[in-house]
Design an enzyme around this catalytic site. Structure first.
Site, short mmCIF file in Angstrom:
data_model
loop_
_atom_site.label_atom_id
_atom_site.label_comp_id
_atom_site.label_asym_id
_atom_site.label_seq_id
_atom_site.Cartn_x
_atom_site.Cartn_y
_atom_site.Cartn_z
N GLU A 138 5.55 -7.79 11.46
CA GLU A 138 4.65 -7.53 12.26
C GLU A 138 3.82 -7.18 10.93
O GLU A 138 4.02 -6.52 10.54
CB GLU A 138 4.10 -6.88 13.12
N LYS A 166 6.12 -3.10 1.70
CA LYS A 166 5.88 -3.13 0.47
C LYS A 166 4.72 -2.34 -0.72
O LYS A 166 3.95 -2.89 0.73
CB LYS A 166 5.96 -4.50 -0.84
N THR A 170 2.69 -3.33 -2.53
CA THR A 170 1.39 -4.10 -3.03
C THR A 170 1.07 -4.63 -2.29
O THR A 170 -0.01 -4.70 -2.61
CB THR A 170 2.65 -5.43 -4.13
N TYR A 171 1.58 -4.44 -1.01
CA TYR A 171 0.94 -5.68 -0.13
C TYR A 171 -0.18 -4.56 0.79
O TYR A 171 -0.99 -4.21 1.22
CB TYR A 171 1.76 -5.88 1.20
#
Length: 188
Positions: free
Chosen positions: A137, A111, A113-114
């Site tokens: 992972e 995503k 955001t990460y």
């Protein structure tokens, strides 16, 4: 192959059990608190990371060898958050259990955001006929510790459907990561 819509994903999840548990909309708030979104999206499904993590450690001075993997290379953590050390790596698993139809291949990407925090999620494709919880992972590419939130969104699964089922599925081959229910370490 064609990209599959949210309507098709919802139908397959509800009628065929393709995703369990299945959330039929994007969830951004839980009990009034903001979360990293998860659930059904326009052309995919945002899966959640569970509360189980295996974080790389060098306490035992282990060598990472995919043919002879030493489980002492990890510290096992069960918590609502996980801090991945700088320039380090962790394994986790999805909350959702997936059952991939014989005519479908998925790609899973982290995503945004990460990703915007330097956290990269790498997951290999879910092959036709594969089922299980996804081993995720997670790489922290930054020089700073990075926090991951359990039971919130981590990656998006995009579904591609072929014109027909493949000749030999992952299940037919007896794939070594079939029906995994916990974080699965490398199997040679």
């Amino acid at each position: 192959m064609s990209l599959q819509s949210d309507r098709w994903i919802k139908e397959m999840a509800l009628k065929e059990g393709m995703i369990e548990p299945f959330v039929d909309q994007q969830v951004r708030f839980v009990d009034g608190r903001k979360v990293i979104s998860y659930g059904l999206s326009s052309y995919g499904y945002d899966l959640r990371v569970s509360h189980e993590f295996k974080v790389f450690t060098n306490v035992h001075n282990s060598l990472i060898d995919p043919k002879d993997f030493n489980a002492n290379a990890f510290v096992h953590i069960e918590a609502n958050t996980c801090v991945i050390p700088p320039n380090s790596f962790a394994l986790a698993r999805s909350v959702e259990y997936f059952r991939i139809p014989d005519d479908v291949l998925t790609l899973c990407v982290g995503k945004s955001t990460y990703a915007r925090c330097g956290i990269i999620v790498n997951v290999t494709p879910f092959e036709p006929g594969w089922e299980g919880h996804v081993t995720l992972e997670i790489s922290n590419t930054t020089p700073l510790p990075a926090k991951i939130y359990a039971n919130e969104g981590l990656a998006q699964v995009v579904f591609f459907r072929g014109a027909e089922g493949c000749e030999t599925t992952y299940a037919d081959r007896g794939g070594k990561y079939m029906k995994q229910t916990k974080i699965t370490l490398p199997v040679a």
